[in-house]
Design a protein around this motif. Structure first.
Motif, mmCIF file in Angstrom:
data_model
loop_
_atom_site.group_PDB
_atom_site.id
_atom_site.type_symbol
_atom_site.label_atom_id
_atom_site.label_comp_id
_atom_site.label_asym_id
_atom_site.label_seq_id
_atom_site.Cartn_x
_atom_site.Cartn_y
_atom_site.Cartn_z
ATOM 1 N N TYR A 55 -1.040 -31.104 -1.349
ATOM 2 C CA TYR A 55 -0.900 -31.892 -2.580
ATOM 3 C C TYR A 55 -1.761 -31.297 -3.691
ATOM 4 C CZ TYR A 55 -0.830 -35.712 -5.886
ATOM 5 O OH TYR A 55 -0.684 -36.447 -7.029
ATOM 6 N N GLU A 56 -3.023 -31.034 -3.390
ATOM 7 C CA GLU A 56 -3.931 -30.504 -4.404
ATOM 8 C C GLU A 56 -3.479 -29.139 -4.925
ATOM 9 O OE1 GLU A 56 -8.169 -32.581 -3.245
ATOM 10 O OE2 GLU A 56 -7.654 -30.692 -2.264
ATOM 11 N N GLU A 57 -2.950 -28.307 -4.054
ATOM 12 C CA GLU A 57 -2.481 -26.976 -4.460
ATOM 13 C C GLU A 57 -1.371 -27.077 -5.508
ATOM 14 O OE1 GLU A 57 -0.033 -23.181 -2.619
ATOM 15 O OE2 GLU A 57 -1.163 -24.471 -1.245
ATOM 16 N N TYR A 58 -0.401 -27.933 -5.269
ATOM 17 C CA TYR A 58 0.735 -28.028 -6.182
ATOM 18 C C TYR A 58 0.440 -28.916 -7.382
ATOM 19 C CZ TYR A 58 3.466 -25.360 -2.894
ATOM 20 O OH TYR A 58 3.921 -24.349 -2.089
ATOM 21 N N ALA A 59 -0.346 -29.961 -7.200
ATOM 22 C CA ALA A 59 -0.678 -30.855 -8.319
ATOM 23 C C ALA A 59 -1.609 -30.169 -9.302
ATOM 24 C CB ALA A 59 -1.304 -32.149 -7.797
ATOM 25 N N GLY A 60 -2.298 -29.146 -8.869
ATOM 26 C CA GLY A 60 -3.267 -28.476 -9.725
ATOM 27 C C GLY A 60 -2.694 -27.393 -10.617
ATOM 28 N N LYS A 61 -1.379 -27.319 -10.733
ATOM 29 C CA LYS A 61 -0.775 -26.221 -11.486
ATOM 30 C C LYS A 61 -0.611 -26.502 -12.980
ATOM 31 C CE LYS A 61 1.343 -24.074 -7.581
ATOM 32 N NZ LYS A 61 2.321 -23.125 -7.179
ATOM 33 N N ASP A 62 -0.761 -27.731 -13.418
ATOM 34 C CA ASP A 62 -0.670 -28.024 -14.847
ATOM 35 C C ASP A 62 -1.884 -28.830 -15.297
ATOM 36 O OD1 ASP A 62 -0.214 -30.646 -14.065
ATOM 37 O OD2 ASP A 62 1.880 -30.690 -14.694
ATOM 38 N N ASP A 63 -1.795 -29.445 -16.450
ATOM 39 C CA ASP A 63 -2.939 -30.176 -17.023
ATOM 40 C C ASP A 63 -3.365 -31.388 -16.201
ATOM 41 O OD1 ASP A 63 -2.871 -28.343 -19.032
ATOM 42 O OD2 ASP A 63 -1.840 -29.642 -20.452
ATOM 43 N N LYS A 64 -2.424 -32.066 -15.580
ATOM 44 C CA LYS A 64 -2.735 -33.263 -14.795
ATOM 45 C C LYS A 64 -2.996 -32.853 -13.348
ATOM 46 C CE LYS A 64 -0.299 -36.529 -17.674
ATOM 47 N NZ LYS A 64 0.670 -37.620 -17.720
ATOM 48 N N LYS A 65 -4.259 -32.696 -13.006
ATOM 49 C CA LYS A 65 -4.655 -32.153 -11.704
ATOM 50 C C LYS A 65 -4.413 -33.097 -10.534
ATOM 51 C CE LYS A 65 -6.258 -28.355 -13.432
ATOM 52 N NZ LYS A 65 -5.391 -27.212 -13.456
ATOM 53 N N PHE A 66 -4.195 -34.374 -10.813
ATOM 54 C CA PHE A 66 -4.037 -35.333 -9.728
ATOM 55 C C PHE A 66 -2.659 -35.985 -9.711
ATOM 56 C CE2 PHE A 66 -8.589 -35.152 -10.763
ATOM 57 C CZ PHE A 66 -9.039 -34.615 -9.571
ATOM 58 N N GLN A 67 -1.686 -35.345 -10.375
ATOM 59 C CA GLN A 67 -0.305 -35.828 -10.407
ATOM 60 C C GLN A 67 0.627 -34.647 -10.175
ATOM 61 O OE1 GLN A 67 0.794 -39.068 -11.177
ATOM 62 N NE2 GLN A 67 -1.282 -39.803 -11.316
#
Length: 101
Positions: free
Chosen positions: A15-27
């Protein structure tokens, strides 16, 4: 670590790997979610055991708050639905078998 502990850590890390690809790190945005599913569910063995309808069902149930993004709780529910689909397929209790019965 136990198998369950490894599974939990892996779930959070993916989850963290893919959610961290744009501005919203936890979505997870729609784009990030699509990339995650395409990349992480790519093995022929796994795809053969998960019915595309299970993935579609999981996707339709994800965004509970209708904000267009997937938070960790929504993601965890999706993984649970996919795991249930795999469990049913391994037991021969998939949707197709229910319809034939």
């Amino acid at each position: 670590m136990s198998k369950l502990e490894k599974a939990i850590v892996s779930l959070v890390e993916v989850y963290e790997e893919y959610a961290g690809k744009d501005d919203k790190k936890f979505q997870l945005s729609q784009k990030e979610l699509a990339e995650l599913l395409q990349t992480e569910l790519s093995s022929p063995e796994f795809q053969g055991k998960i019915d595309p309808e299970d993935i579609q069902e999981a996707m339709s149930k994800l965004d509970k708050n209708h904000d267009g993004e997937v938070n960790f709780g929504e993601f965890a529910r999706m993984v649970g639905l996919l795991a249930r689909g795999l469990f049913r397929a391994k037991r021969g209790k998939g949707k197709k078998n229910k319809e034939e019965a």
